[in-house]
Design a protein around this motif. Sequence first.
Motif, PDB file in Angstrom:
ATOM      1  N   GLY A 457       0.816  -1.210   0.000  1.00 45.99           N
ATOM      2  CA  GLY A 457       0.000   0.000   0.000  1.00 45.99           C
ATOM      3  C   GLY A 457       0.849   1.259   0.000  1.00 45.99           C
ATOM      4  O   GLY A 457       0.557   2.224  -0.711  1.00 45.99           O
ATOM      5  N   VAL A 458       1.930   1.249   0.793  1.00 47.42           N
ATOM      6  CA  VAL A 458       2.819   2.413   0.820  1.00 47.42           C
ATOM      7  C   VAL A 458       3.460   2.608  -0.555  1.00 47.42           C
ATOM      8  O   VAL A 458       3.567   3.745  -1.056  1.00 47.42           O
ATOM      9  CB  VAL A 458       3.892   2.235   1.910  1.00 47.42           C
ATOM     10  N   ASP A 459       3.868   1.487  -1.178  1.00 44.21           N
ATOM     11  CA  ASP A 459       4.425   1.591  -2.536  1.00 44.21           C
ATOM     12  C   ASP A 459       3.440   2.272  -3.476  1.00 44.21           C
ATOM     13  O   ASP A 459       3.802   3.164  -4.253  1.00 44.21           O
ATOM     14  CB  ASP A 459       4.758   0.192  -3.066  1.00 44.21           C
ATOM     15  N   ASP A 460       2.180   1.822  -3.420  1.00 44.77           N
ATOM     16  CA  ASP A 460       1.167   2.378  -4.318  1.00 44.77           C
ATOM     17  C   ASP A 460       0.912   3.858  -4.032  1.00 44.77           C
ATOM     18  O   ASP A 460       0.711   4.654  -4.953  1.00 44.77           O
ATOM     19  CB  ASP A 460      -0.139   1.593  -4.167  1.00 44.77           C
ATOM     20  N   GLN A 461       0.925   4.214  -2.751  1.00 44.15           N
ATOM     21  CA  GLN A 461       0.709   5.623  -2.420  1.00 44.15           C
ATOM     22  C   GLN A 461       1.869   6.490  -2.898  1.00 44.15           C
ATOM     23  O   GLN A 461       1.688   7.636  -3.308  1.00 44.15           O
ATOM     24  CB  GLN A 461       0.504   5.763  -0.913  1.00 44.15           C
ATOM     25  N   ILE A 462       3.079   5.927  -2.863  1.00 44.29           N
ATOM     26  CA  ILE A 462       4.229   6.661  -3.395  1.00 44.29           C
ATOM     27  C   ILE A 462       4.079   6.849  -4.908  1.00 44.29           C
ATOM     28  O   ILE A 462       4.364   7.924  -5.450  1.00 44.29           O
ATOM     29  CB  ILE A 462       5.537   5.912  -3.050  1.00 44.29           C
ATOM     30  N   VAL A 463       3.587   5.789  -5.580  1.00 44.60           N
ATOM     31  CA  VAL A 463       3.360   5.897  -7.032  1.00 44.60           C
ATOM     32  C   VAL A 463       2.352   6.998  -7.325  1.00 44.60           C
ATOM     33  O   VAL A 463       2.558   7.853  -8.202  1.00 44.60           O
ATOM     34  CB  VAL A 463       2.860   4.546  -7.588  1.00 44.60           C
ATOM     35  N   ILE A 464       1.240   6.994  -6.584  1.00 44.58           N
ATOM     36  CA  ILE A 464       0.209   8.016  -6.789  1.00 44.58           C
ATOM     37  C   ILE A 464       0.780   9.403  -6.506  1.00 44.58           C
ATOM     38  O   ILE A 464       0.604  10.348  -7.285  1.00 44.58           O
ATOM     39  CB  ILE A 464      -0.997   7.733  -5.866  1.00 44.58           C
ATOM     40  N   THR A 465       1.490   9.520  -5.393  1.00 44.40           N
ATOM     41  CA  THR A 465       2.026  10.829  -5.000  1.00 44.40           C
ATOM     42  C   THR A 465       3.045  11.339  -6.006  1.00 44.40           C
ATOM     43  O   THR A 465       3.053  12.516  -6.367  1.00 44.40           O
ATOM     44  CB  THR A 465       2.673  10.723  -3.608  1.00 44.40           C
ATOM     45  N   GLU A 467       3.166  10.593  -9.155  1.00 43.18           N
ATOM     46  CA  GLU A 467       2.511  10.953 -10.414  1.00 43.18           C
ATOM     47  C   GLU A 467       1.846  12.326 -10.343  1.00 43.18           C
ATOM     48  O   GLU A 467       1.893  13.089 -11.293  1.00 43.18           O
ATOM     49  CB  GLU A 467       1.462   9.895 -10.774  1.00 43.18           C
ATOM     50  N   VAL A 468       1.212  12.631  -9.190  1.00 39.64           N
ATOM     51  CA  VAL A 468       0.451  13.881  -9.110  1.00 39.64           C
ATOM     52  C   VAL A 468       1.222  15.004  -8.418  1.00 39.64           C
ATOM     53  O   VAL A 468       0.823  16.154  -8.485  1.00 39.64           O
ATOM     54  CB  VAL A 468      -0.880  13.655  -8.355  1.00 39.64           C
ATOM     55  N   TYR A 469       2.304  14.677  -7.755  1.00 38.17           N
ATOM     56  CA  TYR A 469       3.040  15.697  -7.004  1.00 38.17           C
ATOM     57  C   TYR A 469       4.505  15.739  -7.399  1.00 38.17           C
ATOM     58  O   TYR A 469       5.042  16.790  -7.769  1.00 38.17           O
ATOM     59  CB  TYR A 469       2.930  15.401  -5.502  1.00 38.17           C
ATOM     60  N   GLY A 470       5.139  14.575  -7.423  1.00 37.39           N
ATOM     61  CA  GLY A 470       6.569  14.544  -7.687  1.00 37.39           C
ATOM     62  C   GLY A 470       6.902  14.924  -9.117  1.00 37.39           C
ATOM     63  O   GLY A 470       7.964  15.455  -9.394  1.00 37.39           O
ATOM     64  N   ARG A 471       5.972  14.636 -10.084  1.00 40.78           N
ATOM     65  CA  ARG A 471       6.269  14.923 -11.485  1.00 40.78           C
ATOM     66  C   ARG A 471       5.501  16.134 -11.989  1.00 40.78           C
ATOM     67  O   ARG A 471       5.169  16.234 -13.157  1.00 40.78           O
ATOM     68  CB  ARG A 471       5.907  13.708 -12.337  1.00 40.78           C
ATOM     69  N   LYS A 472       5.149  17.016 -11.086  1.00 46.10           N
ATOM     70  CA  LYS A 472       4.351  18.164 -11.513  1.00 46.10           C
ATOM     71  C   LYS A 472       5.068  19.027 -12.538  1.00 46.10           C
ATOM     72  O   LYS A 472       4.472  19.695 -13.345  1.00 46.10           O
ATOM     73  CB  LYS A 472       3.954  19.007 -10.302  1.00 46.10           C
ATOM     74  N   LYS A 485      -4.778   8.061 -13.712  1.00 43.33           N
ATOM     75  CA  LYS A 485      -4.909   6.865 -14.553  1.00 43.33           C
ATOM     76  C   LYS A 485      -3.565   6.161 -14.703  1.00 43.33           C
ATOM     77  O   LYS A 485      -3.475   4.939 -14.606  1.00 43.33           O
ATOM     78  CB  LYS A 485      -5.441   7.267 -15.939  1.00 43.33           C
ATOM     79  N   ARG A 486      -2.513   6.961 -14.943  1.00 41.53           N
ATOM     80  CA  ARG A 486      -1.183   6.363 -15.065  1.00 41.53           C
ATOM     81  C   ARG A 486      -0.775   5.674 -13.773  1.00 41.53           C
ATOM     82  O   ARG A 486      -0.225   4.568 -13.768  1.00 41.53           O
ATOM     83  CB  ARG A 486      -0.156   7.447 -15.409  1.00 41.53           C
ATOM     84  N   ALA A 487      -1.068   6.324 -12.674  1.00 38.13           N
ATOM     85  CA  ALA A 487      -0.709   5.732 -11.377  1.00 38.13           C
ATOM     86  C   ALA A 487      -1.459   4.431 -11.135  1.00 38.13           C
ATOM     87  O   ALA A 487      -0.879   3.416 -10.709  1.00 38.13           O
ATOM     88  CB  ALA A 487      -1.004   6.733 -10.259  1.00 38.13           C
ATOM     89  N   PHE A 488      -2.766   4.407 -11.434  1.00 35.24           N
ATOM     90  CA  PHE A 488      -3.545   3.200 -11.140  1.00 35.24           C
ATOM     91  C   PHE A 488      -3.287   2.081 -12.144  1.00 35.24           C
ATOM     92  O   PHE A 488      -3.521   0.917 -11.843  1.00 35.24           O
ATOM     93  CB  PHE A 488      -5.048   3.547 -11.076  1.00 35.24           C
ATOM     94  N   ALA A 534      -9.418   6.452  -2.274  1.00 29.90           N
ATOM     95  CA  ALA A 534      -9.716   7.555  -1.352  1.00 29.90           C
ATOM     96  C   ALA A 534      -8.472   8.406  -1.119  1.00 29.90           C
ATOM     97  O   ALA A 534      -8.557   9.644  -1.046  1.00 29.90           O
ATOM     98  CB  ALA A 534     -10.216   6.988  -0.018  1.00 29.90           C
ATOM     99  N   TYR A 535      -7.307   7.754  -1.044  1.00 27.31           N
ATOM    100  CA  TYR A 535      -6.058   8.510  -0.874  1.00 27.31           C
ATOM    101  C   TYR A 535      -5.804   9.412  -2.082  1.00 27.31           C
ATOM    102  O   TYR A 535      -5.394  10.575  -1.939  1.00 27.31           O
ATOM    103  CB  TYR A 535      -4.888   7.537  -0.690  1.00 27.31           C
ATOM    104  N   ALA A 536      -6.052   8.876  -3.290  1.00 22.64           N
ATOM    105  CA  ALA A 536      -5.826   9.669  -4.505  1.00 22.64           C
ATOM    106  C   ALA A 536      -6.700  10.915  -4.510  1.00 22.64           C
ATOM    107  O   ALA A 536      -6.251  12.011  -4.865  1.00 22.64           O
ATOM    108  CB  ALA A 536      -6.108   8.796  -5.729  1.00 22.64           C
ATOM    109  N   VAL A 537      -7.962  10.753  -4.105  1.00 22.64           N
ATOM    110  CA  VAL A 537      -8.884  11.889  -4.050  1.00 22.64           C
ATOM    111  C   VAL A 537      -8.388  12.918  -3.034  1.00 22.64           C
ATOM    112  O   VAL A 537      -8.400  14.135  -3.284  1.00 22.64           O
ATOM    113  CB  VAL A 537     -10.295  11.409  -3.685  1.00 22.64           C
ATOM    114  N   ALA A 538      -7.923  12.417  -1.880  1.00 20.98           N
ATOM    115  CA  ALA A 538      -7.460  13.324  -0.825  1.00 20.98           C
ATOM    116  C   ALA A 538      -6.206  14.073  -1.256  1.00 20.98           C
ATOM    117  O   ALA A 538      -6.068  15.281  -1.027  1.00 20.98           O
ATOM    118  CB  ALA A 538      -7.196  12.531   0.455  1.00 20.98           C
ATOM    119  N   VAL A 539      -5.260  13.367  -1.885  1.00 21.48           N
ATOM    120  CA  VAL A 539      -4.038  14.019  -2.355  1.00 21.48           C
ATOM    121  C   VAL A 539      -4.368  15.084  -3.396  1.00 21.48           C
ATOM    122  O   VAL A 539      -3.824  16.199  -3.375  1.00 21.48           O
ATOM    123  CB  VAL A 539      -3.071  12.968  -2.937  1.00 21.48           C
ATOM    124  N   GLU A 540      -5.278  14.727  -4.292  1.00 23.46           N
ATOM    125  CA  GLU A 540      -5.684  15.683  -5.321  1.00 23.46           C
ATOM    126  C   GLU A 540      -6.253  16.948  -4.679  1.00 23.46           C
ATOM    127  O   GLU A 540      -5.893  18.074  -5.060  1.00 23.46           O
ATOM    128  CB  GLU A 540      -6.722  15.050  -6.239  1.00 23.46           C
TER     129      GLU A 540
END
Length: 549
Positions: A457-465, A467-472, A485-488, A534-540
């Motif tokens: 789960g932590v790995d996946d959250q890092i991927v999501i983060t 994609e939407v934050y680290g590669r801004k 979509k890329r993250a999921f 839910a994490y993706a929505v919250a990060v967004e």
Amino acid sequence: MADFASVKALFFRWRVLMLVFFLFASLLMIQPSFFSEGVAIRSIEKDSPAALAGIHSPYAKDKPMFREVITALNGQSITSLDDYAAAISSLQEGELVRLETMSRYTYDGGTRSLHMLRQEMLYSLYYNETTGLGIEVYDAPTSNLKKGLDLQGGTRVLLQPEAEVSADDMDLLIQNLQQRLNVYGLTDLVITEAKDLNGAQFILVEIAAVTKDEVQELIGTQGKFEAKVANQTVFSGGEDIAAVCRSADCSFVVDPQRPCQGSVDSGYYCTFSFAITLSQKAAERQAAVTADIPLSSEQGGAYLASDLDLYLDDVLVDTLKIGADLKGRAVTDISISGPGTGPTYQEAVQNSALNMKKLQTLLITGSLPVKLTIVKVDSISPALGEAFVKNVLSVVLYAILAVGIVLGIRYRHVSILGLIMATMLSEVFIILGFAAFIGWNIDLAAIAGILVAVGTGVDDQIVITDEVYGRKKTSRHLSWKDKLKRAFFIIMAAYLTTVVAMLPLFWAGAGALKGFALTSILGVTIGVFITRPAYAVAVEAVLKEEGDE
């Protein structure tokens, strides 16, 4: 930081609502209660004072918080095992005991009814110095989570049939083993069929709070009982036995007519005896066999010339004289006896009691359809189980702390770190809630599976983060939707790989790793479909609010 309006709006997103729903459902399933008092009833021995007073053993699948709890004994409050042990130690033979309990179940004849609220129950029973009250107890549970043998102590036995058995015979084997152990008053047990990767059949038996010596011999023997006269079988265990007496008035650890014999130098020999009732068919078979046997006179009495020989698993365990008055008669009520030996008088009596109990159980349950071989026996003491719990909690705490430090250094963003930690804890809570719902035992293998799921789960959250934050900066041409979509896509690929990798473990090691595989699959599934969306929505929401896009 996001303002109150943004946070309020976030809680109306369906992905977040779904997460809240599962968290609330998990809370209802686990029912944590850190201030539980009293001692819960683990099992009731058959024909014991407690059983005769109407107290019932819990069902194996009963949730821990639904079990009957003893709250007072003879007016003395019972809050812990120490209180219960002190109250029991002061009882005298034949003393009237008034037991107060709280129960979610009531019994009317053979019908058991479940109640929304606990019912106050009051029982009156008489203390017996030989059998006690016949109640096995443990500290009142504080949640509906069931701890495995690794965490509470007990015995795990892996059995293998000597020959391949059909599905029907395997069901019969498991039912027969369940019945045998239930006769002993053991209800905290799990008996399941298992296979290894080669297809070999096994039966896995897990019993809480007992030692291996108490169960090893009983479940590892076929238990074929036969009574023969003139080498002809007149009755055997199971269907030929209509009833087996286990009460004090007709079963004796030391037969009153045959006191224990022996000395300090040569050891002691005792004889147990108990009454049984044969089926009419078995009684008529015995009458037909004895009709033509001549009489003889011995020790001043008249007997049949052939004895009644008792065999257990083809081994002669005792020989009884048959009175002349039974010749050719279809008698249903007879007495069974057997030996007990030991270097001291007390040990001989204890051995006699153990042998009697074993024989009574086998007569009630009959023989197994195939002989079982004990492949492996693991026994864990309750004290060791407590140490495991403390070690596991320490490992989980250190793991979460280490992950938090690494992520803090990686993102240097308090809100994102808080969301990752909250998501991680939510996953653990929902996994435990689901385990409480299906009655899954939490053992070391299951905890390892939870850690794998949380790590994934932590790995996946890092991927999501990322994609939407680290590669801004490098992906500004992509929308939030495209980034997620890329993250999921990456997450789903990793999820399917994990599930496929875990499926063989359901059968590997004769099912011993099943808990690890199931918990891992359950954890990553909960993460992919509930917590990570839910994490993706919250990060967004957080990053949009902070203008990081």
